[in-house]
Design an enzyme around this catalytic site. Sequence first.
Site, short mmCIF file in Angstrom:
data_model
loop_
_atom_site.label_atom_id
_atom_site.label_comp_id
_atom_site.label_asym_id
_atom_site.label_seq_id
_atom_site.Cartn_x
_atom_site.Cartn_y
_atom_site.Cartn_z
N SER A 1 13.95 24.64 -12.41
CA SER A 1 13.98 24.43 -11.19
C SER A 1 13.24 23.20 -10.75
O SER A 1 12.61 22.40 -11.75
CB SER A 1 13.21 25.47 -10.52
OG SER A 1 12.63 24.96 -9.21
N TYR B 1 4.54 30.32 -9.76
CA TYR B 1 6.28 30.49 -10.07
C TYR B 1 6.41 29.08 -10.65
O TYR B 1 6.99 29.09 -11.79
CB TYR B 1 6.95 30.60 -8.74
CG TYR B 1 8.45 30.53 -8.79
CD1 TYR B 1 9.03 31.25 -9.66
CD2 TYR B 1 8.85 29.40 -8.43
CE1 TYR B 1 10.31 31.02 -9.90
CE2 TYR B 1 10.28 29.03 -8.62
CZ TYR B 1 10.86 29.88 -9.34
OH TYR B 1 12.33 29.73 -9.63
N LYS C 1 7.60 28.12 -14.51
CA LYS C 1 8.98 27.34 -15.08
C LYS C 1 8.52 26.06 -16.02
O LYS C 1 9.20 25.90 -17.03
CB LYS C 1 9.71 26.90 -13.89
CG LYS C 1 10.36 27.85 -12.94
CD LYS C 1 11.34 28.51 -13.80
CE LYS C 1 12.03 29.84 -13.18
NZ LYS C 1 12.89 30.64 -13.78
P1 NAD Z 1 17.31 37.13 -8.47
O1 NAD Z 1 15.92 37.63 -8.30
O2 NAD Z 1 18.49 37.35 -7.70
O3 NAD Z 1 17.64 37.41 -10.12
C1 NAD Z 1 16.78 37.60 -10.93
C2 NAD Z 1 17.18 38.89 -11.89
O4 NAD Z 1 16.28 38.96 -12.79
C3 NAD Z 1 17.06 39.95 -10.93
O5 NAD Z 1 18.39 40.91 -11.17
C4 NAD Z 1 16.18 40.90 -11.32
O6 NAD Z 1 16.19 42.28 -11.36
C5 NAD Z 1 15.91 40.47 -12.91
N1 NAD Z 1 14.63 40.82 -13.82
C6 NAD Z 1 13.23 40.09 -13.21
N2 NAD Z 1 12.47 40.55 -13.92
C7 NAD Z 1 13.13 41.01 -15.00
C8 NAD Z 1 12.78 41.69 -16.46
N3 NAD Z 1 11.12 41.46 -16.75
N4 NAD Z 1 13.49 41.89 -16.99
C9 NAD Z 1 14.93 42.18 -16.94
N5 NAD Z 1 15.31 41.77 -15.64
C10 NAD Z 1 14.20 40.98 -14.73
O7 NAD Z 1 16.92 35.64 -8.71
P2 NAD Z 1 18.07 34.23 -8.83
O8 NAD Z 1 17.99 33.54 -7.32
O9 NAD Z 1 19.41 34.84 -9.22
O10 NAD Z 1 17.43 33.37 -9.83
C11 NAD Z 1 17.84 33.50 -11.10
C12 NAD Z 1 17.01 32.56 -11.83
O11 NAD Z 1 16.81 31.11 -11.36
C13 NAD Z 1 15.37 33.01 -11.81
O12 NAD Z 1 15.03 32.66 -13.16
C14 NAD Z 1 14.89 31.96 -10.87
O13 NAD Z 1 13.63 31.59 -11.14
C15 NAD Z 1 15.58 30.69 -11.07
N6 NAD Z 1 16.05 29.63 -9.95
C16 NAD Z 1 16.14 30.31 -8.63
C17 NAD Z 1 16.34 29.47 -7.49
C18 NAD Z 1 16.84 30.16 -6.31
O14 NAD Z 1 16.33 29.42 -5.19
N7 NAD Z 1 17.60 31.16 -6.22
C19 NAD Z 1 16.09 28.23 -7.58
C20 NAD Z 1 15.53 27.65 -9.08
C21 NAD Z 1 15.45 28.13 -10.05
#
Ligand code: NAD
Length: 341
Positions: free
Chosen positions: A124, A149, A153
């Site tokens: 991120s 958080y 990362k």
């Molecule tokens: P999201 O919560 O929709 O998806 C994450 C998925 O991981 C979920 O389906 C959840 O059930 C699964 N999960 C969580 N812990 C788990 C575990 N221990 N074992 C198996 N599955 C697990 O989030 P997203 O927005 O799709 O984000 C995906 C990735 O991108 C994340 O790592 C997030 O930190 C990163 N990210 C997201 C954003 C944003 O704004 N959405 C920005 C920067 C980085």
Amino acid sequence: MVMLLTGGAGYIGSHTALVLLEAGYDVVVYDNLSNSSPESLRRVERLSGRSLTFIEADIRDTARLEQALTEHAVDAVIHFAGLKAVGESTEKPLAYYENNVGGTLSLCQAMRAADVRTLVFSSSATVYAESDEMPLTEAAPTGRPTNPYGSSKLMIEWILQDLYAANPDWSIAILRYFNPAGAHESGEIGEDPNGIPNNLLPYVSQVAVGRLEQLSIYGNDYATPDGTGVRDYIHVMDLAEGHLKAANAIARASGLHLWNLGTGKGYSVLEAVQAFERVSQRPVPYRVVGRRPGDIAQCWADPRKAEAELDWQCSRGIDDIMADAWRWQSHNPQGYRDSER
Ligand code: NAD
Ligand code: UDP
């Protein structure tokens, strides 16, 4: 080629699964459904006309992961799984470190055991130090994140850098996302946060659809053109296509790469709200409240490294983001819960 997507049932993972299936890859989704619904995957299958393999399990279960990697002859992993709520991470730091950092260690151990050495990681822009110099290139210094958080990362980036230094036969892409937003243009899959949304776009669309009363704008006294925070909103389908390009690029040779995935253009909160209202033809009532702790004034990407090295470019603008977010929200006012009842 077989790709395993940890967290593939979630927001960004489900859109990436669709792009990969449409590009001809075989997809294995490994997700514990802690923040997602299997309905997203049913819709991905419907949209792509192809099936995927779904494994409901936790990334901290190293043995199960190793078995999945071996059994499905996985070539590469895209690692989305993790907890992502900034505020909650401050209240539950251990849960965040255990899930995000511990989960990634478990994944890397399983990959080593199964002899899978190609990994794309969801990082991120929050890892960058606060700066007056925009846009941010990958060479900009990282900072001391203001919440667990963000720290998780940055810690994972360090772990992957150390892993690569010791094992230069690995191929690792660290993708630093700016602000993912929008939905697939069909309106069938999109962002479906549990509870009250933390992020701007899902909040705005839930106000527009009548689920929430009013948006709170966190501060209009920043040193930005209209005083509200400026961010780089990237369409989730452009982001998903970036994963396909990154996975292709790192499959060719070992290496460790850092790529910003952003558009290079910043919009203020007020500009984003106005764009949403214009495109959806819905009013978004708001009031300005105090700043949210930990927020920064501005943040946008220099995406030229990814554009040049991945032959990738964002093709969707702010109006597409708003139109697609609205189509998803208006067709699915309660998100995936509508079809689960
Ligand atoms: P999201 O919560 O929709 O998806 C994450 C998925 O991981 C979920 O389906 C959840 O059930 C699964 N999960 C969580 N812990 C788990 C575990 N221990 N074992 C198996 N599955 C697990 O989030 P997203 O927005 O799709 O984000 C995906 C990735 O991108 C994340 O790592 C997030 O930190 C990163 N990210 C997201 C954003 C944003 O704004 N959405 C920005 C920067 C980085
Ligand atoms: N924001 C806001 N009200 C909200 C949510 C977010 O004013 O309910 C603002 C926030 O202060 C920031 C921008 O919208 O300037 C993007 O916030 P978001 O949480 O979506 O992303 P991040 O803070 O991670 O960049």
